[in-house]
Design a protein around this motif. Structure first.
Motif, PDB file in Angstrom:
ATOM      1  N   ALA A 164       0.652  -1.247   0.170  1.00 44.37           N
ATOM      2  CA  ALA A 164       0.018  -0.090  -0.131  1.00 44.37           C
ATOM      3  C   ALA A 164       0.826   1.234  -0.078  1.00 44.37           C
ATOM      4  N   SER A 172      -2.476  -3.318   1.844  1.00 45.87           N
ATOM      5  CA  SER A 172      -4.079  -3.374   1.462  1.00 45.87           C
ATOM      6  C   SER A 172      -4.349  -4.950   1.613  1.00 45.87           C
ATOM      7  N   LEU A 188      -3.140   4.401   2.024  1.00 45.05           N
ATOM      8  CA  LEU A 188      -2.720   4.238   0.609  1.00 45.05           C
ATOM      9  C   LEU A 188      -1.536   5.550   0.325  1.00 45.05           C
ATOM     10  N   PRO A 199       1.860   2.441  -4.074  1.00 46.05           N
ATOM     11  CA  PRO A 199       0.928   1.204  -3.850  1.00 46.05           C
ATOM     12  C   PRO A 199       0.769   0.418  -5.038  1.00 46.05           C
ATOM     13  N   TRP A 410      -6.097   4.864  -7.997  1.00 44.88           N
ATOM     14  CA  TRP A 410      -6.088   3.449  -7.418  1.00 44.88           C
ATOM     15  C   TRP A 410      -7.441   2.662  -7.708  1.00 44.88           C
TER      16      TRP A 410
END
Length: 457
Positions: A164, A172, A188, A199, A410
């Motif tokens: 992350a 994550s 993040l 990430p 993301w």
């Protein structure tokens, strides 16, 4: 007996940027993703002393995305109150927790003892949530998994971590249970972070729980060196002390790295004394060399970062800093001035017009850091009001969190649209701004869950 569906209960990090706790339930089994302390406003901090919505002994496992206290700091209390299962995290997070959780317990004991000695607590006696010994006992429950390595936190449940960014070890979590794939972003990091790797792209999921700390803001194009250098040079030129509240993990190291580079290129005097006054930050800084490959620095750069500052561990060394006259820079935890040694340094220097307080990152509403950023004329520390005459500088370029556009990027990189997106771990303005973007730009169902609410997954 009918099979029960998968549900998520939001026990923290809902409508606020602190206290993250997400309880996943299926067929009578319970798993907690993150186990953070509430910080900031008193009404949030009081939740730390409220009984959890379910008995800790009924929770089968815990998954910790990273070591920051607002994601992990409740864990010793959970263990103290009866949790007996395994708590899973990455190896770097485990190493950080061995430093951070005992420190958290120690600080709470110190603050309770100080409050009782000075008589400024409304509780008689003031008691810590947990002690250093409680925290050390809880560490025995930690277990590690490698990134992308599938493991079973509970029978029939599968999980795996992915990078992350953000801080050392941060991940994550993808959780698969009851035919559902639940993705928890954790915090993040930024793709352009000077210290941490970006990430990793997220895996496909039916439900996404996404943080929104910077959900309504963009980072400036100016980098940390361009912002920090002139501020510290200004304080040094007038002979003042710059007090920099830092998170012991991540922010302390990013600021040290920036100061090293500023000195190397002549933007700051090479002889300007810099002190890292936090045993936890000192220990954390040493961990970066142990985990080379999980961040952007090589072993030589890690050692350069360490050499930038006088590393202060003992209370006697910390007190001696106050006796040194002339310009200097003091980095001390905590990053939002909610506790720790930085409070003692603030009481020494807030009144001095030559001094400077450099707020190096996000300041949650209700914290002393947020009050300073807002321009208060006095600040309550240790039961007293201290006049603020020092210059206060809020850095905007030092954040280790993805900004709104980076969060959206993301989410966009998900292989397919999730059935639902929960927007969490953000103040209400930030969380709702990100929710609107998810709905309008991506066309996905999104909501900001209320504290204590339960939703089907």
């Amino acid at each position: 007996m009918p099979r029960m569906g998968v549900s998520i209960r939001f026990l923290g990090g809902a409508g606020t940027v602190t206290g993250s706790k997400y309880l996943v339930e299926h067929n009578g089994q319970r798993l907690l993703v993150d186990c953070g302390l509430f910080q900031g406003y008193k009404q949030y901090r009081l939740r730390n002393r409220e009984p959890l919505a379910v008995p800790p002994g009924d929770i089968g496992a815990v998954l910790l995305t990273h070591a920051h206290i607002d994601h992990s700091g409740h864990f010793p209390l959970l263990a103290k109150q009866g949790f007996k299962g395994k708590a899973w995290c990455t190896s770097a997070t485990r190493d950080l927790l061995h430093v951070m959780l005992p420190d958290s317990g120690h600080l709470q004991e110190e603050e309770a003892e100080y409050a009782n000695r000075k008589g400024f607590s409304k509780h008689h006696p003031a008691l810590p949530l947990y002690t250093e010994d409680d925290a050390r006992r809880s560490l025995k429950l930690l277990h590690t998994a490698r990134p992308h390595e599938a493991f079973q936190p509970l029978p029939g449940w599968t999980a795996h971590f992915s990078g992350a960014g953000h801080i050392l070890g941060a991940a994550s979590v993808l959780l698969e249970v009851g035919g559902r794939r639940l993705l928890f972003s954790g915090d993040l990091g930024r793709p352009d972070d000077a210290l941490m790797l970006p990430p990793e792209p997220p895996p496909a999921a039916d439900v996404v729980v996404c943080e929104s700390t910077y959900g309504n803001r963009l980072h400036p194009t100016e980098d940390l060196l361009a912002e920090l250098g002139p501020a510290l040079a200004r304080a040094a030129a007038r002979g003042g002390t710059a007090v920099v509240p830092v998170f012991a993990v991540g922010r302390a190291q990013a600021v040290l790295l920036a100061i090293a580079r500023l000195k190397a290129r002549g933007d700051l005097p090479h002889g300007l004394p810099v002190y890292l006054d936090s045993p936890m930050a000192v220990a954390t800084t040493e961990l970066y060399e142990r985990h080379v490959g999980q961040h952007r620095l090589d072993a030589a750069q890690c050692r350069e970062m360490e050499r930038t500052a006088h590393l202060v561990t003992s209370v006697e060394q910390s007190k001696a800093i106050a006796q040194r006259h002339g310009p200097k820079v003091i980095l001390a935890a905590s990053g939002m001035a909610t506790g720790g040694r930085v409070l003692h340094h603030l009481t020494q220097h807030l009144h001095d017009h030559r001094a400077m307080v450099v707020l190096a990152g996000y300041q949650a509403p209700g914290t002393r850091g947020a009050l300073l950023a807002g321009g208060v004329k006095s600040l309550r520390i240790f039961g007293q009001q201290w006049p603020v005459r020092a210059e206060v500088v809020q850095l905007t370029a030092g954040s280790a969190h993805a900004d709104a556009d980076q969060l959206m990027a993301w989410l966009r990189s998900l292989p397919q649209a999730p059935r639902r997106t929960f927007v969490t771990h953000g103040d209400m303005d930030a969380a709702d701004a990100l929710r609107l973007r998810v709905e309008h730009e991506l066309g996905w169902p999104a909501l900001v869950p209320e504290h204590g609410s339960t939703w089907p997954a």
